[in-house]
Design an enzyme around this catalytic site. Structure first.
Site, PDB file in Angstrom:
ATOM      1  N   LYS A 191      40.197  49.030  45.607  1.00 34.03           N
ATOM      2  CA  LYS A 191      41.374  48.160  45.442  1.00 34.03           C
ATOM      3  C   LYS A 191      41.607  47.941  43.957  1.00 34.03           C
ATOM      4  O   LYS A 191      40.905  47.177  43.308  1.00 34.03           O
ATOM      5  CB  LYS A 191      41.197  46.801  46.127  1.00 34.03           C
ATOM      6  N   GLY A 243      35.573  42.001  37.257  1.00 33.10           N
ATOM      7  CA  GLY A 243      36.671  41.060  37.081  1.00 33.10           C
ATOM      8  C   GLY A 243      36.159  39.752  36.516  1.00 33.10           C
ATOM      9  O   GLY A 243      35.116  39.715  35.850  1.00 33.10           O
ATOM     10  N   SER A 244      36.883  38.694  36.815  1.00 30.91           N
ATOM     11  CA  SER A 244      36.549  37.408  36.203  1.00 30.91           C
ATOM     12  C   SER A 244      35.345  36.760  36.895  1.00 30.91           C
ATOM     13  O   SER A 244      35.054  37.030  38.063  1.00 30.91           O
ATOM     14  CB  SER A 244      37.759  36.483  36.299  1.00 30.91           C
ATOM     15  N   THR A 245      34.698  35.884  36.170  1.00 37.75           N
ATOM     16  CA  THR A 245      33.530  35.186  36.715  1.00 37.75           C
ATOM     17  C   THR A 245      33.943  34.307  37.895  1.00 37.75           C
ATOM     18  O   THR A 245      33.223  34.230  38.892  1.00 37.75           O
ATOM     19  CB  THR A 245      32.851  34.384  35.589  1.00 37.75           C
ATOM     20  N   GLY A 248      34.318  36.468  40.858  1.00 37.08           N
ATOM     21  CA  GLY A 248      32.972  36.958  41.197  1.00 37.08           C
ATOM     22  C   GLY A 248      32.208  35.947  42.046  1.00 37.08           C
ATOM     23  O   GLY A 248      31.514  36.306  43.006  1.00 37.08           O
ATOM     24  N   GLU A 266      30.393  42.730  37.768  1.00 36.02           N
ATOM     25  CA  GLU A 266      30.533  42.915  36.309  1.00 36.02           C
ATOM     26  C   GLU A 266      31.609  41.936  35.880  1.00 36.02           C
ATOM     27  O   GLU A 266      32.781  42.139  36.198  1.00 36.02           O
ATOM     28  CB  GLU A 266      30.959  44.348  35.976  1.00 36.02           C
ATOM     29  N   CYS A 301      36.068  43.074  28.287  1.00 37.76           N
ATOM     30  CA  CYS A 301      34.981  42.181  28.705  1.00 37.76           C
ATOM     31  C   CYS A 301      33.951  42.061  27.579  1.00 37.76           C
ATOM     32  O   CYS A 301      33.325  41.029  27.416  1.00 37.76           O
ATOM     33  CB  CYS A 301      34.335  42.698  29.971  1.00 37.76           C
ATOM     34  N   GLU A 399      36.431  32.510  27.739  1.00 35.51           N
ATOM     35  CA  GLU A 399      36.927  33.874  27.579  1.00 35.51           C
ATOM     36  C   GLU A 399      38.453  33.848  27.550  1.00 35.51           C
ATOM     37  O   GLU A 399      39.091  33.328  28.467  1.00 35.51           O
ATOM     38  CB  GLU A 399      36.454  34.747  28.739  1.00 35.51           C
TER      39      GLU A 399
HETATM   40  P1  NAD Z   1      40.338  38.987  38.218  1.00 34.80           P
HETATM   41  O1  NAD Z   1      39.020  38.437  38.623  1.00 34.80           O
HETATM   42  O2  NAD Z   1      41.515  38.102  38.227  1.00 34.80           O
HETATM   43  O3  NAD Z   1      40.734  40.204  39.182  1.00 34.80           O
HETATM   44  C1  NAD Z   1      39.868  41.302  39.377  1.00 34.80           C
HETATM   45  C2  NAD Z   1      40.178  41.930  40.720  1.00 34.80           C
HETATM   46  O4  NAD Z   1      39.871  40.997  41.746  1.00 34.80           O
HETATM   47  C3  NAD Z   1      41.635  42.310  40.908  1.00 34.80           C
HETATM   48  O5  NAD Z   1      41.692  43.535  41.605  1.00 34.80           O
HETATM   49  C4  NAD Z   1      42.175  41.170  41.760  1.00 34.80           C
HETATM   50  O6  NAD Z   1      43.272  41.523  42.567  1.00 34.80           O
HETATM   51  C5  NAD Z   1      40.974  40.841  42.625  1.00 34.80           C
HETATM   52  N1  NAD Z   1      40.945  39.486  43.170  1.00 34.80           N
HETATM   53  C6  NAD Z   1      41.575  38.366  42.720  1.00 34.80           C
HETATM   54  N2  NAD Z   1      41.273  37.308  43.508  1.00 34.80           N
HETATM   55  C7  NAD Z   1      40.429  37.759  44.461  1.00 34.80           C
HETATM   56  C8  NAD Z   1      39.751  37.147  45.552  1.00 34.80           C
HETATM   57  N3  NAD Z   1      39.881  35.846  45.820  1.00 34.80           N
HETATM   58  N4  NAD Z   1      38.943  37.907  46.310  1.00 34.80           N
HETATM   59  C9  NAD Z   1      38.778  39.231  46.052  1.00 34.80           C
HETATM   60  N5  NAD Z   1      39.400  39.864  45.046  1.00 34.80           N
HETATM   61  C10 NAD Z   1      40.220  39.144  44.255  1.00 34.80           C
HETATM   62  O7  NAD Z   1      40.100  39.658  36.814  1.00 34.80           O
HETATM   63  P2  NAD Z   1      41.174  40.416  35.917  1.00 34.80           P
HETATM   64  O8  NAD Z   1      42.083  39.408  35.320  1.00 34.80           O
HETATM   65  O9  NAD Z   1      41.767  41.557  36.669  1.00 34.80           O
HETATM   66  O10 NAD Z   1      40.259  41.062  34.793  1.00 34.80           O
HETATM   67  C11 NAD Z   1      39.818  40.361  33.706  1.00 34.80           C
HETATM   68  C12 NAD Z   1      38.374  39.955  33.894  1.00 34.80           C
HETATM   69  O11 NAD Z   1      37.582  41.097  34.164  1.00 34.80           O
HETATM   70  C13 NAD Z   1      37.791  39.334  32.638  1.00 34.80           C
HETATM   71  O12 NAD Z   1      37.053  38.188  32.973  1.00 34.80           O
HETATM   72  C14 NAD Z   1      36.875  40.425  32.110  1.00 34.80           C
HETATM   73  O13 NAD Z   1      35.824  39.966  31.307  1.00 34.80           O
HETATM   74  C15 NAD Z   1      36.397  41.066  33.352  1.00 34.80           C
HETATM   75  N6  NAD Z   1      35.900  42.412  33.094  1.00 34.80           N
HETATM   76  C16 NAD Z   1      34.554  42.631  33.129  1.00 34.80           C
HETATM   77  C17 NAD Z   1      34.047  43.893  32.864  1.00 34.80           C
HETATM   78  C18 NAD Z   1      32.568  44.158  32.924  1.00 34.80           C
HETATM   79  O14 NAD Z   1      32.198  45.306  33.062  1.00 34.80           O
HETATM   80  N7  NAD Z   1      31.722  43.142  32.834  1.00 34.80           N
HETATM   81  C19 NAD Z   1      34.908  44.947  32.559  1.00 34.80           C
HETATM   82  C20 NAD Z   1      36.279  44.696  32.514  1.00 34.80           C
HETATM   83  C21 NAD Z   1      36.765  43.413  32.791  1.00 34.80           C
END
Ligand code: NAD
Length: 497
Positions: A191, A243-245, A248, A266, A301, A399
């Protein structure tokens, strides 16, 4: 045509046919509900495509197809050498379609075309190649056991792996999941982020062309709801998330509420970049510090968003840093000369501008701080540098995920390490020193999954595991260790007599 010109890429963009449907069981399909969402280009705010907004029926169909393919053994049952061959075909097709994939990535996420052609797409192909090349070379173990036993330890694929990924490096972050997961024999449901789904949708077709059987690799575009459905799904064996903490944390809960699927996270970061007074090369350190936060518009990130500078060198260092920041001029990402593109969407733009406002109230603005190129209809922000007197100020703690750097001053190594570690995150860190002992000692004390010494963001090489301490996540992407996420260990004990 000359690929180094804006006209070349604009021409290609106009001619591009963009697919927005989901890819399930080897074919493109609209969402069963018929719902779509707009894919908006941050370059100028235009709508690029209508994308399938996948819901429960689509997620269920993708998981069913993935399970069926897994049980049938059309992928999981292959000799690893055969999987390798097909994955190498896929990577070759990604390279063949490099310009098209890079263009999709640039249009969809606002990343400079010079980066998507040299980093994102080749990086994704390299990841698939690396795991393909590795998978027919890693075996199991024969363990020392009682004489009457033969003891085997083997690794088996988990089954259905769901990957939920962000928008900052859309195809690259996805490849860090699907590369090892597919190499290990799993089926995958990916996804992509609703902000950048186009490259994932396109590579799915290439997977089929490469000989990866229908059902083995599926893509369900959609928003948080589709991610949640996957995380709650009882027939998904593993949820690999970047994605975001905050999200997560939800994903772990969804796993607990459903089938305790394996969850790998991650997450975010607020990485410290420490410059000690004996830094061997202040010019390089300043250029690197600017790249650490302004590359990819700071949407990283691992962004070196906290620059810790020793008081003795602060003034001279900040002059060099601001000079380097001036080199990042927000511009049209389709122009190969552009080093800084657009912020991914209006929401993220507003978020970053909100932090800049907070910064103006709690710190001293040294450079940038404004939205620019508004007339383009796109979302551009200047590289921004704040001198922060309190290391726990909002902009130095949270962040931001944008081009905003907090500079923090320190007087001793102990103080620098203490400030560096005083964070919820622990993804990456860096230290600059000419002293070998100091380098190793500080590296050991930094609580982060990656530590760079006299550099930043080195490590495109797949051999380095990548992931975080603390609330930056668990598990590691890249390297052979990534295979641990997508396999179960099995002990088999054979009694001989
Ligand atoms: P996000 O958490 O908003 O979204 C990430 C993904 O999760 C998207 O596909 C989104 O549609 C999905 N999502 C959103 N709500 C959800 C839910 N309730 N249940 C399941 N899935 C859901 O993050 P973002 O804004 O897309 O990305 C930015 C974040 O990603 C930053 O915090 C960044 O640090 C992190 N990031 C981490 C790494 C790493 O390897 N550690 C790499 C790149 C980005």
């Amino acid at each position: 045509m000359d690929k180094t010109t804006l006209a070349y890429w604009q021409g290609n963009a106009t001619a591009l046919a963009i697919e927005g449907r989901a890819f399930i069981d080897g074919e493109y399909r609209p969402a069963e509900s018929g719902r779509t969402f707009d894919s908006v280009s941050p370059i100028d705010g235009t709508v690029l495509a209508q994308v399938a907004d996948c819901g429960e029926a689509d997620v269920n169909a993708a998981v069913r197809a993935a399970r069926r393919a897994f049980e049938a053994g059309v992928w999981s049952g292959l000799n690893p050498r055969q999987r390798k061959a097909k994955l190498l075909n896929w990577a070759a097709l990604m390279r063949e379609h490099l310009d098209e994939l890079a263009l999709l990535e640039t249009l969809d996420a606002g990343k400079p075309i010079g980066d998507t052609t040299s980093v994102d797409v080749p990086g994704a192909a390299y990841c698939v190649e690396w795991f393909a090349e590795a998978i027919d070379k890693v075996g199991g173990e024969v363990v020392p056991a009682d004489h009457h036993l033969v003891g085997l330890v083997t690794r088996e694929p988990l089954g259905v792996v769901a990957a939920v990924v962000p928008w900052n490096f859309p195809i690259l972050m996805a490849s860090w999941k699907f590369g090892p997961a597919l190499a290990a024999g799993n089926s995958v449901v990916l996804k992509p982020s609703e902000k950048s789904p186009l490259s994932a949708i396109r590579v799915a077709q290439l997977a089929l062309e490469a000989g990866i059987p229908a059902g083995v690799f599926n893509v369900v575009p959609g928003g948080g709801e589709a991610g949640k459905l996957l995380a709650l799904h009882r027939d998904v064996d593993c949820l690999a998330f970047t994605g975001s903490t905050n999200v997560g944390k939800l994903i772990m809960q969804y796993a607990g509420q459903s089938n305790l699927k394996r969850v790998w996270l991650e997450l975010g970061g607020k990485s410290p970049n420490i410059v000690l007074p004996d830094c061997p090369d202040l010019d390089r350190a300043a250029k690197t510090a600017a790249g650490a936060i302004f590359y990819n518009m700071g949407e990283m990130c691992t962004a070196g968003s906290r620059l810790l500078v020793h008081r003795d060198i602060k003034d001279v260092f900040l002059d060099k840093l601001v000079d380097a920041a001036r080199g990042y001029i927000p511009g049209n990402p389709l122009d190969p000369k552009t080093s800084m593109g657009a912020i991914v969407d209006q929401l993220q733009l507003d978020r970053v501008l909100g932090y800049i406002e907070a910064g103006r109230a709690e710190a001293k603005l040294l450079h940038g701080g404004s939205r620019v190129q508004q007339e383009s209809g796109g979302f551009y922000i200047e590289p921004t540098v704040f001198d922060v007197s309190q290391h726990d100020a909002k902009i130095a703690r949270e962040e931001i995920f944008g081009p905003v750097l907090s500079v923090i001053t320190f007087d001793s190594i102990d103080e620098a390490v203490k400030i560096a570690n005083d964070s919820d995150y622990g993804l990456a860190a860096a230290v600059w020193t000419a002293n070998l002992t100091t380098a190793h000692e500080v590296a050991r004390r930094l609580r982060a999954g990656t530590v760079w010494v006299n550099c930043y963001d080195e490590g495109g090489d797949m051999n380095f595991p990548f992931g975080g301490y603390r609330q930056s996540g668990n598990g590691r992407d890249k390297s052979l260790h990534a295979l641990e996420k997508y396999t179960e260990l099995k002990s088999t004990l054979v009694r001989l007599r």
